[in-house]
Design an enzyme around this catalytic site. Structure first.
Site, PDB file in Angstrom:
ATOM      1  N   LYS A  90     -12.590  -6.797  -8.236  1.00  0.00           N
ATOM      2  CA  LYS A  90     -13.085  -7.064  -6.887  1.00  0.00           C
ATOM      3  C   LYS A  90     -14.569  -7.387  -7.040  1.00  0.00           C
ATOM      4  O   LYS A  90     -15.411  -6.484  -7.096  1.00  0.00           O
ATOM      5  CB  LYS A  90     -12.868  -5.843  -5.987  1.00  0.00           C
ATOM      6  CG  LYS A  90     -11.385  -5.543  -5.768  1.00  0.00           C
ATOM      7  CD  LYS A  90     -11.170  -4.288  -4.950  1.00  0.00           C
ATOM      8  CE  LYS A  90      -9.677  -4.077  -4.691  1.00  0.00           C
ATOM      9  NZ  LYS A  90      -9.402  -2.780  -4.031  1.00  0.00           N
ATOM     10  N   LYS A 100       0.851  -1.182   0.000  1.00  0.00           N
ATOM     11  CA  LYS A 100       0.000   0.000   0.000  1.00  0.00           C
ATOM     12  C   LYS A 100       0.892   1.239   0.000  1.00  0.00           C
ATOM     13  O   LYS A 100       1.767   1.381   0.859  1.00  0.00           O
ATOM     14  CB  LYS A 100      -0.889   0.015   1.249  1.00  0.00           C
ATOM     15  CG  LYS A 100      -1.961  -1.063   1.254  1.00  0.00           C
ATOM     16  CD  LYS A 100      -3.136  -0.681   0.395  1.00  0.00           C
ATOM     17  CE  LYS A 100      -4.288  -1.654   0.570  1.00  0.00           C
ATOM     18  NZ  LYS A 100      -5.436  -1.302  -0.303  1.00  0.00           N
ATOM     19  N   ASP A 136      -8.727   0.077 -11.060  1.00  0.00           N
ATOM     20  CA  ASP A 136      -9.471  -0.524  -9.957  1.00  0.00           C
ATOM     21  C   ASP A 136     -10.778   0.257  -9.789  1.00  0.00           C
ATOM     22  O   ASP A 136     -11.826  -0.132 -10.288  1.00  0.00           O
ATOM     23  CB  ASP A 136      -8.622  -0.487  -8.685  1.00  0.00           C
ATOM     24  CG  ASP A 136      -9.305  -1.135  -7.490  1.00  0.00           C
ATOM     25  OD1 ASP A 136     -10.441  -1.600  -7.632  1.00  0.00           O
ATOM     26  OD2 ASP A 136      -8.706  -1.151  -6.401  1.00  0.00           O
ATOM     27  N   GLU A 140      -1.961   0.391  -8.776  1.00  0.00           N
ATOM     28  CA  GLU A 140      -3.388   0.633  -8.931  1.00  0.00           C
ATOM     29  C   GLU A 140      -3.702   2.115  -8.701  1.00  0.00           C
ATOM     30  O   GLU A 140      -3.399   2.654  -7.640  1.00  0.00           O
ATOM     31  CB  GLU A 140      -4.190  -0.205  -7.926  1.00  0.00           C
ATOM     32  CG  GLU A 140      -4.034  -1.707  -8.089  1.00  0.00           C
ATOM     33  CD  GLU A 140      -4.744  -2.455  -6.973  1.00  0.00           C
ATOM     34  OE1 GLU A 140      -5.772  -1.942  -6.454  1.00  0.00           O
ATOM     35  OE2 GLU A 140      -4.264  -3.544  -6.607  1.00  0.00           O
ATOM     36  N   ASP A 171      -0.632  -0.289  -4.572  1.00  0.00           N
ATOM     37  CA  ASP A 171      -1.989   0.241  -4.545  1.00  0.00           C
ATOM     38  C   ASP A 171      -1.975   1.599  -3.868  1.00  0.00           C
ATOM     39  O   ASP A 171      -1.643   1.721  -2.686  1.00  0.00           O
ATOM     40  CB  ASP A 171      -2.911  -0.721  -3.793  1.00  0.00           C
ATOM     41  CG  ASP A 171      -4.377  -0.289  -3.867  1.00  0.00           C
ATOM     42  OD1 ASP A 171      -4.663   0.710  -4.556  1.00  0.00           O
ATOM     43  OD2 ASP A 171      -5.220  -0.954  -3.247  1.00  0.00           O
TER      44      ASP A 171
END
Length: 328
Positions: A241, A135, A215, A192, A163
């Site tokens: 997702k 992250k 995303d 992302e 991300d």
């Protein structure tokens, strides 16, 4: 004879889970149960606050409406439903028809939440392809760039998925890139949504040579009736997702479109319970057998639900312990 039930669960979370600056202390969701004769199957409906377009209460109301139709033998129009409701009920239908293979892909891209030294230890113990997720965007971009560079230099065969959750302006994203040598950037599988504006993310990819993945942009675009994956340009990958995308059929369609366009598709978690994660692992193995999914989120919980994640020692709550809020 068809019957259905709807359970509601509430699982405690680890105290350090922060989602978009909000602390997540518990994960609430629904489990739909379909029965037809002597067959029974389940699916998970769990909107994620701050990410889903629907609330849990809205999903619950719509799920009850749709289950009433299902019990009466009607076919459901999944494209008209909230993503979480479409995913949960369609997955239960796939299970009921024995269309979801039992084997799952439980190799995950480990998530670096803190000390990069801990991730290095974990990766050195992994067999096969070394893929990890980090992250970024929670701290200063310079710090993020230094950590990513350290990981790539320390493990020569490592590929990183990053991300940013749209945390940066284009200038800040470029600051991040400055601290990563051009010779290392090719081992960033993708980042992302680095920027708040999709056009800035696209510009970042062109200017730095660092691949991006769609995303949030995908989640928003896929809800349009005229959506085509080719409309979203510039991404090397798409992160699917399912809880935020929609039905099993819609997710399979995205995977097929991505393959035709030469785009990598990755199945990823929306912090589902262990029950939902296991279904995602099986779905990923079935549809994307050669791609490591992004499902390393069971460690964010303090308890599991019904089905344990492999090698996870957290206590497991059974479905019998959950509240039945509706049945027919």
């Amino acid at each position: 004879m068809r019957t259905a039930k709807l359970y509601r669960y509430c699982l405690p979370m680890d105290s350090g889970v922060i989602l978009r600056e909000n602390k997540l202390t518990e994960r609430k969701g629904l489990i739909v149960e379909l029965s037809d004769g002597d067959k029974m199957a389940r699916g998970e409906i769990a909107p994620l606050a701050g990410f889903s377009v629907e609330t849990l209460e809205e999903a619950q109301q719509q799920a009850i409406e749709q289950l009433n139709l299902w019990v009466c033998g009607e076919h459901l129009a999944y494209d008209d439903l909230f993503p979480s409701v479409a995913w949960g009920i369609s997955m239960a239908e796939f299970e009921l028809a024995s269309d979801l293979p039992a084997e799952g892909n439980y190799q995950v891209a480990p998530l670096c939440n803190g000390d990069p030294d801990d991730l290095i230890i974990t990766l050195n113990q992994m067999e096969g392809e070394k893929v990890a997720k980090v992250k970024v965007g929670l701290y200063e971009p310079i710090r993020d760039g230094m950590i990513v560079s350290l990981l790539l230099e320390s493990i020569p065969d490592l590929k990183l998925r990053l991300d940013a959750n749209r945390a940066w302006t284009l200038d800040k994203a470029k600051q991040f890139a400055k601290y990563i040598s051009p010779s290392l950037r090719g081992r960033i599988a993708y980042i992302e949504e680095p920027c708040l504006k999709p056009n800035d993310s696209f510009s970042f990819a062109i200017d730095t040579g660092i691949a991006i993945a769609w995303d949030e942009t995908l989640q928003h675009a896929v809800q349009r009736e005229d959506f085509k994956l080719s409309d979203i340009i510039g991404g090397k990958a798409i992160v699917i997702k399912p809880m935020l995308i929609g039905s099993v059929q819609r997710c399979i369609g995205l995977i097929e479109s991505a393959e035709k366009l030469g785009i990598t598709a990755v199945i990823s978690s929306s912090i589902e319970s262990s029950f939902g994660l296991n279904q995602l692992a099986r779905f990923s193995k079935w549809q994307l057998p050669n791609t490591v999914p992004g499902l390393d989120t069971v460690g964010l919980f303090k308890a599991q639900l019904e089905v344990a994640w492999p090698e996870c020692s957290l206590p497991v709550q059974s479905m019998a312990e959950q509240e039945v809020i509706w049945q027919s």
